[in-house]
Design an enzyme around this catalytic site. Structure first.
Site, PDB file in Angstrom:
ATOM      1  N   GLU A 261       1.094  -1.099  -0.033  1.00  0.00           N
ATOM      2  CA  GLU A 261       0.013  -0.132  -0.360  1.00  0.00           C
ATOM      3  C   GLU A 261       1.357   1.331  -0.362  1.00  0.00           C
ATOM      4  O   GLU A 261       0.907   2.034  -0.468  1.00  0.00           O
ATOM      5  CB  GLU A 261      -0.916  -0.119   1.143  1.00  0.00           C
TER       6      GLU A 261
ATOM      7  N   GLU B 179      -4.347  -9.223   3.221  1.00  0.00           N
ATOM      8  CA  GLU B 179      -4.976  -8.734   5.114  1.00  0.00           C
ATOM      9  C   GLU B 179      -6.323 -10.174   5.006  1.00  0.00           C
ATOM     10  O   GLU B 179      -6.642  -9.775   6.163  1.00  0.00           O
ATOM     11  CB  GLU B 179      -5.447  -7.763   5.119  1.00  0.00           C
TER      12      GLU B 179
HETATM   13  C1  LIG Z   1      -3.466  -1.828   7.454  1.00  0.00           C
HETATM   14  C2  LIG Z   1      -2.477  -2.905   6.494  1.00  0.00           C
HETATM   15  O1  LIG Z   1      -3.420  -2.850   5.263  1.00  0.00           O
HETATM   16  C3  LIG Z   1      -3.372  -4.383   7.446  1.00  0.00           C
HETATM   17  C4  LIG Z   1      -1.501  -5.389   7.109  1.00  0.00           C
HETATM   18  O2  LIG Z   1      -0.624  -4.484   6.428  1.00  0.00           O
HETATM   19  S1  LIG Z   1      -1.881  -6.880   7.385  1.00  0.00           S
HETATM   20  C5  LIG Z   1      -0.340  -7.284   7.403  1.00  0.00           C
HETATM   21  C6  LIG Z   1      -0.445  -7.905   6.398  1.00  0.00           C
HETATM   22  N1  LIG Z   1       0.893  -8.552   5.782  1.00  0.00           N
HETATM   23  C7  LIG Z   1       0.804  -9.905   5.794  1.00  0.00           C
HETATM   24  O3  LIG Z   1      -0.394 -11.182   6.289  1.00  0.00           O
HETATM   25  C8  LIG Z   1       2.081 -10.765   5.387  1.00  0.00           C
HETATM   26  C9  LIG Z   1       2.322 -11.953   6.746  1.00  0.00           C
HETATM   27  N2  LIG Z   1       4.300 -11.932   7.003  1.00  0.00           N
HETATM   28  C10 LIG Z   1       3.661 -13.647   5.762  1.00  0.00           C
HETATM   29  O4  LIG Z   1       2.405 -13.531   5.416  1.00  0.00           O
HETATM   30  C11 LIG Z   1       5.394 -13.957   6.137  1.00  0.00           C
HETATM   31  O5  LIG Z   1       5.724 -14.178   7.302  1.00  0.00           O
HETATM   32  C12 LIG Z   1       6.350 -13.420   4.803  1.00  0.00           C
HETATM   33  C13 LIG Z   1       6.106 -14.138   3.968  1.00  0.00           C
HETATM   34  C14 LIG Z   1       6.959 -11.862   5.499  1.00  0.00           C
HETATM   35  C15 LIG Z   1       7.353 -13.879   5.310  1.00  0.00           C
HETATM   36  O6  LIG Z   1       7.409 -15.243   5.259  1.00  0.00           O
HETATM   37  P1  LIG Z   1       8.534 -15.999   5.792  1.00  0.00           P
HETATM   38  O7  LIG Z   1      10.033 -15.948   5.557  1.00  0.00           O
HETATM   39  O8  LIG Z   1       8.887 -17.842   5.614  1.00  0.00           O
HETATM   40  O9  LIG Z   1       8.823 -15.813   7.390  1.00  0.00           O
HETATM   41  P2  LIG Z   1       7.847 -16.503   8.611  1.00  0.00           P
HETATM   42  O10 LIG Z   1       8.341 -16.972   9.754  1.00  0.00           O
HETATM   43  O11 LIG Z   1       6.403 -15.883   8.390  1.00  0.00           O
HETATM   44  O12 LIG Z   1       8.481 -14.703   9.159  1.00  0.00           O
HETATM   45  C16 LIG Z   1       9.550 -14.687   9.925  1.00  0.00           C
HETATM   46  C17 LIG Z   1       9.481 -13.482  11.247  1.00  0.00           C
HETATM   47  O13 LIG Z   1       8.485 -12.165  10.959  1.00  0.00           O
HETATM   48  C18 LIG Z   1       7.537 -11.861  10.991  1.00  0.00           C
HETATM   49  N3  LIG Z   1       6.655 -11.367  10.482  1.00  0.00           N
HETATM   50  C19 LIG Z   1       6.037 -11.552   8.836  1.00  0.00           C
HETATM   51  N4  LIG Z   1       5.821 -10.985   9.205  1.00  0.00           N
HETATM   52  C20 LIG Z   1       4.912  -9.678   9.473  1.00  0.00           C
HETATM   53  C21 LIG Z   1       3.699  -8.505  10.078  1.00  0.00           C
HETATM   54  N5  LIG Z   1       3.357  -8.055   8.600  1.00  0.00           N
HETATM   55  N6  LIG Z   1       3.767  -7.988  10.981  1.00  0.00           N
HETATM   56  C22 LIG Z   1       5.171  -8.430  12.129  1.00  0.00           C
HETATM   57  N7  LIG Z   1       5.531  -9.390  11.463  1.00  0.00           N
HETATM   58  C23 LIG Z   1       5.563 -10.532  10.879  1.00  0.00           C
HETATM   59  C24 LIG Z   1       7.313 -13.647  11.648  1.00  0.00           C
HETATM   60  O14 LIG Z   1       6.089 -13.175  12.704  1.00  0.00           O
HETATM   61  C25 LIG Z   1       7.735 -14.353  11.818  1.00  0.00           C
HETATM   62  O15 LIG Z   1       7.989 -13.438  13.282  1.00  0.00           O
HETATM   63  P3  LIG Z   1       9.527 -14.638  14.402  1.00  0.00           P
HETATM   64  O16 LIG Z   1      10.564 -14.914  13.455  1.00  0.00           O
HETATM   65  O17 LIG Z   1       9.603 -13.991  15.224  1.00  0.00           O
HETATM   66  O18 LIG Z   1       8.550 -16.156  14.628  1.00  0.00           O
END
Ligand SMILES: C[C@H](O)CC(=O)SCCNC(=O)CCNC(=O)[C@H](O)C(C)(C)COP(=O)(O)OP(=O)(O)OC[C@H]1O[C@@H](n2cnc3c(N)ncnc32)[C@H](O)[C@@H]1OP(=O)(O)O
Length: 724
Positions: A118, A138
């Site tokens: 975004e 999301e």
């Molecule tokens: C206002 C907005 O519209 C609202 C938002 O943005 S909501 C958030 C949207 N983003 C997401 O949904 C992404 C979520 N994350 C993921 O899909 C995956 O973590 C990823 C693709 C970024 C990375 O995957 P991968 O490499 O397998 O590592 P993964 O183990 O999942 O994550 C690594 C670390 O980052 C953290 N992390 C990943 N995304 C995060 C996030 N958005 N916020 C906080 N921590 C996050 C994980 O909790 C993990 O922490 P840990 O090592 O302490 O367990």
């Protein structure tokens, strides 16, 4: 407001300010990061030596989006945005950055997800590496995009594609994003920032267009067409996500922006987002996200400073469905695998099965022929133990026969090097007994995969009191590399998944003998969100397998297992389930199930031979009550599993239930859901049913105590035994 600086600002001689987001591990946008970003932008906009701005993320990752742990903070009433409604989305991202006096370009490597993408869409151009992942996931957290994604993505890629990306939560890679118009140029990571700097200057000097995404209309369909797209999307969302409201909210918000303009869309997005973040669905899905990442943190094991040893070559013993699935999963992640067979013919058929597993990916377009050939070349068949002298790990997946397994582990001890991990895929045998004739108990471990092993995401890592922490750490690492979610469990009957779910079919069978309908039960459970009710599931697994699985629990826990005649009657009559096209249901050529009126005869026979009284009340229960009568016994068993220390934490049972049994993730997993229902209520219902229908429903001591104290079922067990 003084905030921690989690972005840096460097102004180059070219007049470009480089803003870098620094918040490891994924540069997530916590509130302090967002405020720091705002401050950096304000400084860059103010400074006379800055003509244009490039925003990027440190360590090769643009941003993983809004900080998910911060979202759970908002749910608990902490970290609430203090400013006026929509401040970050409208005042900062739109009015400061997008409509700012200086052009911005996003330099994207690694990932730009959720709030990360975004932010990039707010910029006036996006330069990406070909492999970066860009998406708005999301919805998989029970939310909708909250920083303008619902408005800007349709304006960059068109309404249909934007809805598809949001509703499936699937990211696209840089090359596809470029083809879609989401990014403006693709470059290597080395050229990323320099290209973005030049692009930003080109915009400043009007050599490239300076366009605010929110005000673009060139990719938007005419209103009549748009309405058709929304109608179709609503119908699909209602069908695919029957218990969920947020996909429909997402479509409403996109539509608002198309009908009333991007700014009106931003405000609606903000209000919907604020409501959804407090919904049970969002709380459950965030819990699942965090719990899934928590399964690899095991007190007393992963906190000892042990590094996983490198596993290069793995041997798989047994070429059934499990052995071939495990071999497939391993070669897919580049492990070199040998499969040992007893003769050439069986070996060829096993390798043929592995190839067929991979071939189905090629057919679906998910794997190239080149990758297929490369992957298959990692697999070799052998007929003796000669080539076991340099294996780092063995996974035994032969039939569930104790003496056969004991002999195999004696052989393995003889032929494998001392460092080799000796894993068994048993789902029902005692690991202590399997390794009893060896001196290798320290390296014997369970790797319980679920079928089909190359598809199902869960693996139970089973340890005994003798398994060394190093071996657990090694297997956790292998699990991660083959993209499975591992749950560490203690050696015990049925481990976590099978043990906690054994009451699922049993409750169904008991209630049918007492008067409930088979199809009535299955319908209630699928409406609740289970992929299948207990009877359809039994048909899928095969009634022979279901009987054998039930037997171990009937033997181990006779006081609370229900030994129904019904399933035996069907099996004896060659109604073995889907494989014979007859079981609890009838099946057509394509495996589609339909109810069978003849089932009534078997049910009547079962009722009369069980001698239990039919309770007419049970025929008239609501779907909610049916779900409770089937799932509260599962909760009861999950409580026992937790209390006995079989799993490390309650959240592991949530993941086990979601990934092992298909419990709906939007209900947060079995223990999370139970806590949302309340321990007192669950206890009181079980107690009532145990009086009416017997010991099967009797609440266990743990549940009784938690209910008496009004405590959460998922709170840690106080006197947890040491793990090893
Ligand atoms: C206002 C907005 O519209 C609202 C938002 O943005 S909501 C958030 C949207 N983003 C997401 O949904 C992404 C979520 N994350 C993921 O899909 C995956 O973590 C990823 C693709 C970024 C990375 O995957 P991968 O490499 O397998 O590592 P993964 O183990 O999942 O994550 C690594 C670390 O980052 C953290 N992390 C990943 N995304 C995060 C996030 N958005 N916020 C906080 N921590 C996050 C994980 O909790 C993990 O922490 P840990 O090592 O302490 O367990």
């Amino acid at each position: 407001m003084a905030k921690k600086r989690t972005t840096t600002l460097e102004v180059g001689a070219d007049g470009v300010a480089l803003i870098t987001i620094i918040n490891p591990p994924v540069n997530s946008l916590a509130f302090d990061v967002l405020y720091s970003l705002r401050d950096s932008y304000q400084e860059a906009l103010r400074r006379n030596d800055v003509k244009a701005i490039v925003v990027t993320g440190a360590d090769g990752k643009f941003s993983g989006g809004f900080d998910i742990s911060g979202l759970s903070g908002i749910q608990e009433g902490k970290n609430v945005e203090q400013e006026k409604p929509g401040y970050l989305s409208v005042d900062v991202l739109t009015d400061t950055i997008e409509v700012g006096r200086k052009p911005s370009v996003a330099a994207i490597d690694g990932l730009a997800l959720g709030g990360g993408l975004e932010l990039a869409m707010v910029c006036h151009a996006r330069i990406s590496t070909p492999t970066a992942q860009l998406g708005l996931p999301e919805l998989q957290l029970g939310l909708i995009p909250g920083f303008g994604g619902t408005q800007r993505l349709p304006r960059l890629v068109g309404i249909s594609k934007a809805l598809e990306m949001m509703l499936t939560s699937k990211p696209v890679i840089g090359t596809e994003a470029h083809a879609l118009g989401l990014v403006d140029a693709l470059v290597s990571p080395q050229e990323l920032v320099s290209t973005a700097r030049q692009w930003a200057l080109d915009i400043f000097e009007r050599r490239r267009p300076w366009v605010a995404t929110l005000y673009r209309t060139d990719k938007l369909d005419p209103l009549v067409e748009a309405r058709k797209i929304f109608k179709l999307a609503r119908a699909q969302a209602a069908k695919l996500a029957q218990n969920l409201k947020h996909p429909l909210a997402c479509i409403d918000v996109v539509e608002e922006g198309i009908v009333s303009g991007g700014r009106a869309g931003l405000l609606k997005e903000f209000h919907e987002f604020r409501g959804l973040v407090q919904s049970d669905t969002c709380k459950s899905l965030i819990h699942i996200f965090l719990a899934q990442r928590g399964t690899t943190k095991v007190q007393g094991v992963t906190d000892l400073g042990l590094e996983p040893r490198r596993v290069r070559k793995v041997a798989v013993l047994g070429g059934g469905l499990m052995g071939t699935g495990i071999a497939t999963a391993l070669i897919l992640s580049n492990y070199s695998v040998i499969m040992k067979g007893v003769n050439q013919k069986s070996l060829e058929s096993w390798i043929g099965r592995v190839k067929a597993n991979l071939q189905s990916r090629v057919k679906k377009g998910a794997m190239s022929q080149e990758k297929f050939d490369k992957t298959v070349s990692l697999l070799k068949g052998v007929l003796d133990y000669e080539s076991f002298k340099d294996v780092d790990m063995v996974v035994e997946a032969v039939p569930e026969n104790m003496s056969l397994k004991q002999d195999i582990f004696c052989d393995l001890e003889k032929y494998c090097p001392p460092h080799c991990i000796l894993a068994t895929n048993t789902s029902s045998l005692d690991l202590d007994l399997i390794g009893r004739k060896t001196k290798s108990q320290y390296r014997i471990i369970g790797a319980h995969f679920f079928s089909p092993a190359h598809v199902m995401p869960l693996v139970e890592i089973v340890h005994t009191n003798n398994t060394s922490p190093q071996v657990i750490v090694d297997l956790l690492d292998v699990g991660k590399k083959i993209r499975k979610t591992p749950i560490v469990v203690r050696n015990s009957t049925g481990f976590a998944v099978n043990r906690m779910f054994f009451p699922y079919p049993q409750a169904g069978l008991l209630l049918v003998d007492r008067g409930m309908g088979v199809y009535q039960i299955d319908k209630a459970l699928t409406k609740f969100g289970m992929p299948m009710g207990p009877f359809r599931l039994a048909d899928l697994a095969g009634l022979g397998v279901s009987i054998a699985t039930a037997l171990q629990f009937v033997e181990k826990f006779p006081e609370r297992a229900y030994n129904s005649r019904l399933i035996h009657l069907l099996h004896e009559d060659k109604r073995a389930g889907e494989s014979t096209r007859k079981g609890f249901y009838l099946y057509d050529d394509r495996g589609k199930a339909r109810p069978d009126p003849e089932l009534r005869n078997y049910i009547e026979k079962s009722r009369s031979s069980s001698g239990v009284a039919v309770d007419p009340k049970l025929e008239k229960l609501s779907e909610k009550e049916i779900v409770e009568m089937i799932l509260f016994p599962v909760v009861n068993e999950a409580c026992r599993v937790f209390a006995e220390g079989i799993v490390v934490k309650a959240a592991d049972l949530d993941i086990a239930s979601v990934m092992g049994m298909g419990f709906p993730p939007y209900r947060g997993g079995i223990m999370f859901w139970a806590d949302s229902v309340g321990s007192k209520y669950i206890y009181s219902r079980l107690e009532e049913w145990s009086k009416a229908y017997g010991e099967f429903f009797k609440p266990c001591a743990f549940l009784t105590e938690r209910a008496a104290n009004g405590a959460l079922l998922s709170s840690p067990v106080e006197q947890a035994k040491p793990r090893l």
